[in-house]
Structures are given as structure tokens and as C-alpha cells.
Write a protein that holds these residues in place. Structure first.
Motif, mmCIF file in Angstrom:
data_model
loop_
_atom_site.group_PDB
_atom_site.id
_atom_site.type_symbol
_atom_site.label_atom_id
_atom_site.label_comp_id
_atom_site.label_asym_id
_atom_site.label_seq_id
_atom_site.Cartn_x
_atom_site.Cartn_y
_atom_site.Cartn_z
ATOM 1 N N GLU A 1 0.820 -1.213 0.000
ATOM 2 C CA GLU A 1 0.000 0.000 0.000
ATOM 3 C C GLU A 1 0.860 1.273 0.000
ATOM 4 N N PRO A 2 1.704 1.448 -1.007
ATOM 5 C CA PRO A 2 2.587 2.618 -1.032
ATOM 6 C C PRO A 2 1.860 3.953 -1.120
ATOM 7 N N ALA A 3 0.610 3.958 -1.622
ATOM 8 C CA ALA A 3 -0.131 5.224 -1.759
ATOM 9 C C ALA A 3 -1.034 5.505 -0.568
ATOM 10 N N ALA A 4 -0.990 4.662 0.460
ATOM 11 C CA ALA A 4 -1.863 4.851 1.625
ATOM 12 C C ALA A 4 -1.629 6.212 2.258
ATOM 13 N N GLY A 5 -2.697 6.971 2.448
ATOM 14 C CA GLY A 5 -2.609 8.266 3.104
ATOM 15 C C GLY A 5 -2.158 9.404 2.212
ATOM 16 N N MET A 6 -1.934 9.129 0.939
ATOM 17 C CA MET A 6 -1.456 10.178 0.037
ATOM 18 C C MET A 6 -2.613 10.932 -0.602
ATOM 19 N N ASN A 7 -2.359 12.215 -0.909
ATOM 20 C CA ASN A 7 -3.355 12.987 -1.649
ATOM 21 C C ASN A 7 -3.220 12.666 -3.143
ATOM 22 N N PRO A 8 -4.172 13.097 -3.980
ATOM 23 C CA PRO A 8 -4.126 12.750 -5.413
ATOM 24 C C PRO A 8 -2.831 13.123 -6.115
ATOM 25 N N LYS A 9 -2.270 14.295 -5.801
ATOM 26 C CA LYS A 9 -1.025 14.708 -6.439
ATOM 27 C C LYS A 9 0.132 13.796 -6.027
ATOM 28 N N GLU A 10 0.192 13.453 -4.733
ATOM 29 C CA GLU A 10 1.243 12.559 -4.257
ATOM 30 C C GLU A 10 1.115 11.177 -4.901
ATOM 31 N N SER A 11 -0.123 10.703 -5.059
ATOM 32 C CA SER A 11 -0.346 9.397 -5.691
ATOM 33 C C SER A 11 0.076 9.411 -7.152
ATOM 34 N N GLU A 12 -0.204 10.512 -7.823
ATOM 35 C CA GLU A 12 0.200 10.650 -9.224
ATOM 36 C C GLU A 12 1.727 10.645 -9.349
ATOM 37 N N ASP A 13 2.397 11.376 -8.454
ATOM 38 C CA ASP A 13 3.858 11.407 -8.455
ATOM 39 C C ASP A 13 4.427 10.015 -8.146
ATOM 40 N N LEU A 14 3.756 9.285 -7.242
ATOM 41 C CA LEU A 14 4.217 7.953 -6.863
ATOM 42 C C LEU A 14 4.148 6.991 -8.048
ATOM 43 N N THR A 15 3.098 7.099 -8.842
ATOM 44 C CA THR A 15 2.949 6.236 -10.013
ATOM 45 C C THR A 15 4.149 6.384 -10.936
ATOM 46 N N LEU B 1 6.055 -6.148 -7.123
ATOM 47 C CA LEU B 1 4.759 -6.691 -6.731
ATOM 48 C C LEU B 1 4.187 -5.754 -5.685
ATOM 49 N N LEU B 2 2.970 -5.259 -5.917
ATOM 50 C CA LEU B 2 2.404 -4.302 -4.968
ATOM 51 C C LEU B 2 1.000 -4.660 -4.537
ATOM 52 N N ILE B 3 0.693 -4.276 -3.318
ATOM 53 C CA ILE B 3 -0.664 -4.307 -2.775
ATOM 54 C C ILE B 3 -1.143 -2.873 -2.746
ATOM 55 N N GLU B 4 -2.349 -2.631 -3.219
ATOM 56 C CA GLU B 4 -2.814 -1.248 -3.232
ATOM 57 C C GLU B 4 -4.332 -1.189 -3.320
ATOM 58 N N HIS B 5 -4.918 -0.213 -2.579
ATOM 59 C CA HIS B 5 -6.362 0.058 -2.657
ATOM 60 C C HIS B 5 -6.663 1.197 -3.627
ATOM 61 N N HIS B 6 -5.659 1.970 -3.967
ATOM 62 C CA HIS B 6 -5.847 3.120 -4.850
ATOM 63 C C HIS B 6 -5.961 2.601 -6.288
ATOM 64 N N MET B 7 -7.202 2.471 -6.775
ATOM 65 C CA MET B 7 -7.445 1.805 -8.044
ATOM 66 C C MET B 7 -6.875 2.561 -9.245
ATOM 67 N N GLN B 8 -6.832 3.881 -9.170
ATOM 68 C CA GLN B 8 -6.269 4.634 -10.290
ATOM 69 C C GLN B 8 -4.791 4.299 -10.461
ATOM 70 N N LEU B 9 -4.074 4.192 -9.346
ATOM 71 C CA LEU B 9 -2.662 3.829 -9.406
ATOM 72 C C LEU B 9 -2.513 2.401 -9.925
ATOM 73 N N VAL B 10 -3.313 1.472 -9.388
ATOM 74 C CA VAL B 10 -3.218 0.063 -9.783
ATOM 75 C C VAL B 10 -3.455 -0.105 -11.274
ATOM 76 N N MET B 11 -4.548 0.485 -11.763
ATOM 77 C CA MET B 11 -4.909 0.319 -13.174
ATOM 78 C C MET B 11 -3.930 1.040 -14.097
ATOM 79 N N GLY B 12 -3.306 2.098 -13.591
ATOM 80 C CA GLY B 12 -2.402 2.876 -14.421
ATOM 81 C C GLY B 12 -1.007 2.307 -14.532
ATOM 82 N N ILE B 13 -0.618 1.451 -13.579
ATOM 83 C CA ILE B 13 0.778 1.009 -13.539
ATOM 84 C C ILE B 13 0.962 -0.496 -13.702
#
Length: 254
Positions: free
Chosen positions: A177-191, A206-218
Motif C-alpha cells: 500500500e505505497p499510496a496509503a494516506g497520500m493525496n491525489p497529487k502525491e499518488s500521481e507522483d508515486l505512479t 509486486l504491490l498491494i494497493e487500494h488506490h485503483m487509479q494507481l493500480v490500473m495505471g501502472i
């Protein structure tokens, strides 16, 4: 041969089956995600891969080598590193010190050489410092090298934890869950950051993530768990249109 393979890996705690007959294959160079509702068994799967738990049934293989009953430090030495859902930095140490500590996994000189500052130990320490600084530069943290880890903004603390994992020179990087607690801009930068380090460090991720935009994008492929069981596997497009996945996340109308 897959880099990582789980064969019917099952983790049971008493009468509770946390992960049931997990079968996954991760090929070298891929970015693969494991998703699922809370309690699906995702972190338990990570814990089996990294030696925190030994599968009750089945096996975990890394480059053909069985990891069952292997200690976490030995698995790390093989080339598997991970981050955690809850950030686990040495919060009172500097950014550079956090990365230096991770480098000790690869030290060859013993305690005797280090205490006496023998030439081989001094050479290793110099190389370790140079490598740590190069990691910080690659991850955009060099200007913060002397900052105390706890003083960093949340997004940079996440990045530091990844930098520390990179310092162990992994072949496979597990991100919990690398994007846990991040705002949209931080999540975009993380991707973009994850793509960057995959290419720059020749990683498999290999990642676990709830942020679907990040998951589907990467992700190139996705495994979906529900109640410890794999209910779907495929490309992002296949997963988005999978009825079992939609039901697991959104429920089903009466």
C-alpha cells in the motif's frame, strides 16, 4: 521460469484460513498488483513471501529456490525487499542514516575488521556511503539527506522507505500500500516514481494497493483476492470488466 511463484500456498491460523491455495507467477521486469477488499489476505501473502510466515501448505519459490522456512534476513539476501503499510523508518535518524543502515545487509567485512578500521572495512564503508548518496539522488531525496526522517512530509517518508529498500539491492521489490494516506497529487507522483525505479534499478515489482487509479495505471497484470482466495487474474482491462471482481467490491443487488 517465473522469478516468483506461489504454488497452492495456504496460510492457516487455527481454524482460520487467511490465504487459500494461492497460485501466482511474477516474471522478471513486471509490475504486478494484488488487490482485494480489507481482510482478503493480501498482507498475509506478502508475509509468506518474505518469511514472516511459513505456508501451512504449498510453497513459495524465488528463481526456483524454495523460500519455505527460510528466515527473513536470508530471503532479503537473495534479493527480495519490501515496504510496509505502516511506515517503519528510524524516525530519529537522518534520511542518509536510514539508507546507510539498509546497506549493512551487503557488508562482507566482519565486526573485527570494522572495529579496527582495517583497509577492507574502510573501503566498504566508503562504497556504502557513495551508494547511499546515489540512491538518495535517484529518489529525489539528496537535498534532505541531513534531515531527521520524522520531519519529512508524509509523501517523502513513503519515498524514503522505498529508498531504504532499494539500498539492499533487491531484484524483487514488494510494496505494501505505497499510496496509503497520500493525496491525489502525491499518488500521481508515486505512479511515475514506481515506473522510474523499475527501469532505473532493473526491478520486478509486486504491490498491494487500494488506490485503483494507481493500480490500473501502472500494473501489467492483477490478481484479485477475496477471503483469502484468488477470484480473478488478468490485465487491468480484464479485471475492470470481471463480474466477480465488481461483486466483491460493490456487492450485488438483491
Amino acid at each position: 521460469m517465473p522469478m516468483l511463484e506461489a504454488k497452492n500456498a495456504t496460510m492457516q491460523f487455527g481454524g482460520l484460513i487467511a490465504v487459500n491455495e494461492l497460485n501466482i507467477e511474477i516474471n522478471e521486469g513486471e509490475i504486478v498488483a494484488i488487490i482485494g477488499p480489507n481482510g482478503a489476505g493480501k498482507t498475509t501473502a506478502f508475509n509468506m513471501i518474505t518469511g514472516v510466515y511459513t505456508p501451512t501448505i504449498g510453497s513459495i519459490l524465488f528463481n526456483g529456490k524454495c523460500l519455505n522456512k527460510m528466515k527473513p534476513n536470508k530471503i532479503a539476501e537473495l534479493g527480495i525487499a519490501r515496504t510496509f503499510q505502516n511506515i517503519r523508518l528510524f524516525k530519529n535518524l537522518t534520511v542518509l542514516e536510514n539508507v546507510l543502515i539498509a546497506n549493512h545487509l551487503r557488508l562482507k567485512s566482519g565486526l573485527f575488521s570494522s572495529v579496527l578500521h582495517l583497509p577492507n572495512a574502510q573501503k566498504e564503508e566508503k562504497e556504502m556511503l557513495e551508494y547511499s548518496l546515489s540512491i538518495l539522488e535517484c529518489t529525489g531525496l539528496l537535498e534532505h539527506k541531513d534531515d531527521i526522517a520524522s520531519s519529512l512530509p508524509y509523501g517523502l517518508q513513503r519515498r524514503l522507505e522505498i529508498a531504504r529498500a532499494l539500498a539492499t539491492k533487491p531484484k524483487l521489490l514488494l510494496l505494501d500500500e505505497p499510496a496509503a494516506g497520500m493525496n491525489p497529487k502525491e499518488s500521481e507522483d508515486l505512479t511515475e516514481f514506481i515506473r522510474q525505479i523499475r527501469n532505473q534499478f532493473d526491478l520486478t515489482i509486486l504491490l498491494i494497493e487500494h488506490h485503483m487509479q494507481l493500480v490500473m495505471g501502472i500494473s501489467e497484470r492483477i490478481y484479485v483476492l477475496e477471503y483469502g482466495t484468488t477470484i480473478a487474474h488478468g490485465t487491468p482491462t480484464e479485471i475492470q470488466n470481471n463480474k466477480a471482481v465488481i461483486k466483491a467490491y460493490l456487492g450485488e443487488e438483491e
